[in-house]
Design a protein around this motif. Structure first.
Motif, PDB file in Angstrom:
ATOM      1  N   THR A 158     -10.276  -6.525  -9.319  1.00  0.00           N
ATOM      2  CA  THR A 158      -9.929  -7.780  -8.892  1.00  0.00           C
ATOM      3  C   THR A 158      -9.302  -7.913  -7.222  1.00  0.00           C
ATOM      4  OG1 THR A 158      -7.681  -7.270 -10.165  1.00  0.00           O
ATOM      5  CG2 THR A 158     -10.246  -8.226 -11.079  1.00  0.00           C
ATOM      6  N   ALA A 159      -8.283  -6.579  -6.921  1.00  0.00           N
ATOM      7  CA  ALA A 159      -7.426  -7.123  -5.747  1.00  0.00           C
ATOM      8  C   ALA A 159      -7.767  -6.132  -4.961  1.00  0.00           C
ATOM      9  CB  ALA A 159      -5.876  -7.023  -6.337  1.00  0.00           C
ATOM     10  N   PRO A 160      -7.748  -5.772  -3.680  1.00  0.00           N
ATOM     11  CA  PRO A 160      -7.414  -4.299  -2.711  1.00  0.00           C
ATOM     12  C   PRO A 160      -6.622  -4.055  -2.850  1.00  0.00           C
ATOM     13  CG  PRO A 160      -7.845  -6.369  -1.439  1.00  0.00           C
ATOM     14  CD  PRO A 160      -7.780  -7.051  -3.060  1.00  0.00           C
ATOM     15  N   PRO A 161      -6.958  -2.361  -3.195  1.00  0.00           N
ATOM     16  CA  PRO A 161      -5.992  -1.640  -3.089  1.00  0.00           C
ATOM     17  C   PRO A 161      -4.875  -1.030  -2.384  1.00  0.00           C
ATOM     18  CG  PRO A 161      -8.534  -0.366  -3.377  1.00  0.00           C
ATOM     19  CD  PRO A 161      -7.897  -1.705  -2.903  1.00  0.00           C
ATOM     20  N   LEU A 162      -4.090  -0.468  -3.213  1.00  0.00           N
ATOM     21  CA  LEU A 162      -3.148   0.584  -1.640  1.00  0.00           C
ATOM     22  C   LEU A 162      -4.045   1.165  -1.803  1.00  0.00           C
ATOM     23  CD1 LEU A 162      -0.752   0.714  -0.003  1.00  0.00           C
ATOM     24  CD2 LEU A 162       0.561   1.537  -2.256  1.00  0.00           C
TER      25      LEU A 162
ATOM     26  N   PHE B  76     -11.222   3.641 -11.463  1.00  0.00           N
ATOM     27  CA  PHE B  76     -10.910   3.341  -9.395  1.00  0.00           C
ATOM     28  C   PHE B  76      -9.215   3.580  -9.852  1.00  0.00           C
ATOM     29  CE2 PHE B  76     -13.181  -1.064 -10.505  1.00  0.00           C
ATOM     30  CZ  PHE B  76     -13.650  -0.682  -9.656  1.00  0.00           C
ATOM     31  N   ASP B  77      -8.810   3.871 -10.959  1.00  0.00           N
ATOM     32  CA  ASP B  77      -7.202   4.453 -10.647  1.00  0.00           C
ATOM     33  C   ASP B  77      -7.907   6.253 -10.382  1.00  0.00           C
ATOM     34  OD1 ASP B  77      -7.717   5.224 -13.542  1.00  0.00           O
ATOM     35  OD2 ASP B  77      -5.905   5.306 -13.147  1.00  0.00           O
TER      36      ASP B  77
ATOM     37  N   TYR C 251      -9.283  18.039  -5.038  1.00  0.00           N
ATOM     38  CA  TYR C 251      -9.685  16.896  -5.418  1.00  0.00           C
ATOM     39  C   TYR C 251      -8.383  15.926  -5.012  1.00  0.00           C
ATOM     40  CZ  TYR C 251     -11.311  12.841  -7.842  1.00  0.00           C
ATOM     41  OH  TYR C 251     -11.840  11.312  -7.339  1.00  0.00           O
ATOM     42  N   ILE C 252      -8.726  15.386  -4.121  1.00  0.00           N
ATOM     43  CA  ILE C 252      -7.380  13.935  -3.305  1.00  0.00           C
ATOM     44  C   ILE C 252      -7.593  12.882  -4.030  1.00  0.00           C
ATOM     45  CG2 ILE C 252      -6.212  13.395  -1.354  1.00  0.00           C
ATOM     46  CD1 ILE C 252      -7.358  16.503   0.363  1.00  0.00           C
ATOM     47  N   TYR C 253      -6.853  12.144  -4.662  1.00  0.00           N
ATOM     48  CA  TYR C 253      -6.744  11.131  -4.580  1.00  0.00           C
ATOM     49  C   TYR C 253      -6.546  10.051  -3.898  1.00  0.00           C
ATOM     50  CZ  TYR C 253      -6.275  12.484  -9.570  1.00  0.00           C
ATOM     51  OH  TYR C 253      -6.386  13.224 -10.725  1.00  0.00           O
ATOM     52  N   TYR C 254      -7.373   8.890  -3.710  1.00  0.00           N
ATOM     53  CA  TYR C 254      -7.389   8.020  -2.811  1.00  0.00           C
ATOM     54  C   TYR C 254      -6.027   7.841  -2.610  1.00  0.00           C
ATOM     55  CZ  TYR C 254     -12.241   8.552  -1.464  1.00  0.00           C
ATOM     56  OH  TYR C 254     -13.501   9.368  -0.993  1.00  0.00           O
ATOM     57  N   TYR C 255      -5.733   6.342  -4.157  1.00  0.00           N
ATOM     58  CA  TYR C 255      -4.542   5.509  -4.193  1.00  0.00           C
ATOM     59  C   TYR C 255      -3.095   6.599  -4.990  1.00  0.00           C
ATOM     60  CZ  TYR C 255      -9.066   3.056  -4.123  1.00  0.00           C
ATOM     61  OH  TYR C 255     -10.212   2.928  -4.054  1.00  0.00           O
ATOM     62  N   ARG C 256      -3.404   7.616  -4.689  1.00  0.00           N
ATOM     63  CA  ARG C 256      -2.003   7.830  -4.967  1.00  0.00           C
ATOM     64  C   ARG C 256      -1.274   9.629  -4.629  1.00  0.00           C
ATOM     65  NH1 ARG C 256      -3.207  10.204 -12.009  1.00  0.00           N
ATOM     66  NH2 ARG C 256      -5.148   8.731 -11.285  1.00  0.00           N
TER      67      ARG C 256
ATOM     68  N   VAL D 290      -3.560  -0.181  -8.068  1.00  0.00           N
ATOM     69  CA  VAL D 290      -4.962  -1.022  -8.289  1.00  0.00           C
ATOM     70  C   VAL D 290      -5.069  -1.414  -9.785  1.00  0.00           C
ATOM     71  CG1 VAL D 290      -6.545   1.388  -7.464  1.00  0.00           C
ATOM     72  CG2 VAL D 290      -6.145   0.853  -9.873  1.00  0.00           C
ATOM     73  N   GLN D 291      -5.546  -2.737  -9.306  1.00  0.00           N
ATOM     74  CA  GLN D 291      -6.177  -3.655 -10.126  1.00  0.00           C
ATOM     75  C   GLN D 291      -7.468  -3.997 -11.068  1.00  0.00           C
ATOM     76  OE1 GLN D 291      -4.086  -7.654  -9.289  1.00  0.00           O
ATOM     77  NE2 GLN D 291      -2.209  -6.334  -8.118  1.00  0.00           N
TER      78      GLN D 291
END
Length: 501
Positions: free
Chosen positions: A396-400, A334-335, A351-356, A383-384
């Motif tokens: 386990t939790a919605p990511p930012l 996920f990360d 490549y563009i990361y979704y979460y960073r 991300v968790q």
């Protein structure tokens, strides 16, 4: 009472009225004032401290001007402040990449040129007040030196931020966005009758759309943007358990691919017949066509347990994985998630990361990999996840989410951000998509713009072309014209690409 004393009082009360009114106006609409400062090409990175400092200075100067004992200090400060405002406006008009909106308040009806004239007049008025005050003491030479020193200090006070703000804004941004005037202007729109379309690419000036519901249908938008035609693709083999058959356009050819089969078809837009060019070579979940010989893809590498990028040689059928491009931070699944996009004009893919806040640029012609940051401050993916008993990884939790989607042309990336920057209007985020522009040639941030929702429908796709920017919103496709500043970035990217070739 002497005439000089009366003149000094009139000048003092004028500045008291001006500064008190200006300070109170800023306080009553402080959020908007900070937003205006943040949009300044000179003060963007100093918006926080500047917004407070200007108000405090205006109130302190007014206080000094009220009392004869401190009036001379108030007049010198008035001269310094009005000189700073004058220099600031002069730099905005003559040296700024774009001219922001005028300030509000008592002078909101004035343009930048009128502001400049008004501020020069106020600075002269303050200097006259100083000379009249000192005339009573017969100290002209010393006063002149002090006035010159005040002007020089005020000039430096503005020049230093001017020289440093652009570098900090473009290369070391602390999440302050800049919104130039009308970077894109809506040109035309066309109702497609459905919201299941996505952008496949551009060929011979025509926009080509794919359809999630009808994957073998090609929709072609004519260059006049008034009508569209649909065609059906013929495959040499249909007997595959397709899950996500996706259309890609490169020049006069089209590609259909489904990484779960995995299969890639290739055909000509003139004949609309596609033949299998790759079958069961490698599994992939994203793909981008670079040219007639190379296809970039993303896959999950079972050996390293993280996502990897690779290149498929369409002629030989061989492929190569590069495990060093995508960097693991936590779980490796996920990360490391993100979007793979291609720049058909430069044979470069990103490549563009979704979460960073990271963009990776891969130039196949130079066999080079480089990185640059987006302007937000999320360096570590939030991300968790946990590993289940069957070995699968579950979130386990919605990511930012930091970056939502992107498109590129001539080395310029248009990235839809999911985060609100400093000094931005929250209401704008409810009715618009925010697009940040990045220049990959010099690794800098160029500015941002809004794409407004249409009838409560949000943007679902975007595509950057040579002359137009396209979006899909609801059932419509909308075409926008670029401003001159974006076209200049394109020309820089084109020239850089030609040099590299």
């Amino acid at each position: 009472m002497k005439i000089s004393t009366i003149c000094i009082s009139i000048i003092s009360y004028f500045f008291i009225l001006l500064f008190v009114y200006a300070a109170v106006s800023k306080i009553l609409d402080f959020e908007n004032f900070q937003i205006q400062i943040a949009q300044s090409p000179l003060l963007s990175t100093y918006a926080g401290i500047t917004s407070y400092a200007v108000i405090i200075a205006e109130l302190l100067i007014s206080f000094c001007l009220m009392f004869p004992r401190y009036r001379i200090y108030g007049l010198y400060s008035s001269l310094g402040l009005m000189t700073s405002f004058t220099i600031y406006i002069y730099l905005i008009i003559h040296y700024s990449e774009f001219v922001p909106c005028s300030c509000g308040g008592i002078l909101e009806k004035l343009g930048w040129d009128e502001h400049l004239i008004f501020n020069i007049g106020c600075a002269i008025m303050a200097a006259i007040g100083i000379y009249l005050s000192v005339r009573l003491k017969q100290r002209f030479l010393k006063t002149s030196l002090w006035i010159i020193s005040t002007i020089i200090f005020s000039f430096s006070l503005v020049l230093i931020p001017f020289l440093s703000s652009e570098q900090m804004m473009k290369k070391n941004n602390n999440f302050i966005r800049r919104f130039p005037h009308h970077p894109i202007v809506q040109d035309k729109s066309l109702d497609l009758g459905a919201n299941s379309y996505y952008f496949a690419g551009i060929s011979n000036g025509k926009v080509i759309l794919g359809n999630y519901i009808s994957p073998l249908t090609i929709t072609e938008i004519d260059s006049s943007f008034t009508t569209f035609r649909q065609h059906t693709i013929k495959l040499d083999h249909y007997d595959h358990p397709f899950k996500s058959l996706t259309l890609y356009i490169r020049d006069s050819h089209f590609y259909l691919a489904d990484g779960t089969v995995p299969v890639i078809y290739r055909g000509n837009l003139n004949t609309l017949s596609a033949k299998t060019m790759s079958y069961k070579k490698m599994y992939f979940d994203q793909l981008q066509v670079l040219d007639s010989t190379q296809i970039a893809f993303r896959t999950f590498n079972p050996n390293t347990k993280i996502r990897s990028l690779g290149i498929l040689q369409s002629i030989s059928g061989n492929y190569h994985l590069n495990d060093d491009i995508i960097k693991k931070q936590k779980d490796g699944l996920f990360d490391t998630d993100g979007q793979l996009i291609a720049d058909s004009r430069t044979n470069t893919y990103y490549y563009i990361y979704y979460y960073r806040n990271k963009i990776i640029t891969i130039k196949t012609s130079e066999n080079s990999v480089s990185e640059q940051n987006t302007i937000d401050t999320t360096h570590i993916a939030k991300v968790q996840s946990t590993i289940l008993s069957d070995g699968k990884t579950k979130m386990t939790a919605p990511p930012l989410t930091v970056n939502k989607m992107a498109t590129a042309c001539w080395g310029v990336i248009f990235n839809q951000s999911n985060l609100m920057g400093r000094f931005e209007n929250r209401d704008q985020w409810k009715t618009n998509a925010i697009i940040d522009i990045y220049n990959t040639q010099n690794k800098s941030y160029s500015g941002s713009f809004y794409v407004q929702n249409r009838h409560k429908n949000k943007m679902t796709g975007m595509l950057a072309g040579n002359n137009y920017f396209y979006t899909l919103i609801g059932n419509e496709i909308i075409r926008y014209r670029y401003a001159q500043t974006i076209m200049e970035d394109f020309r820089k990217g084109e020239a850089e690409n030609l040099r590299s070739e």
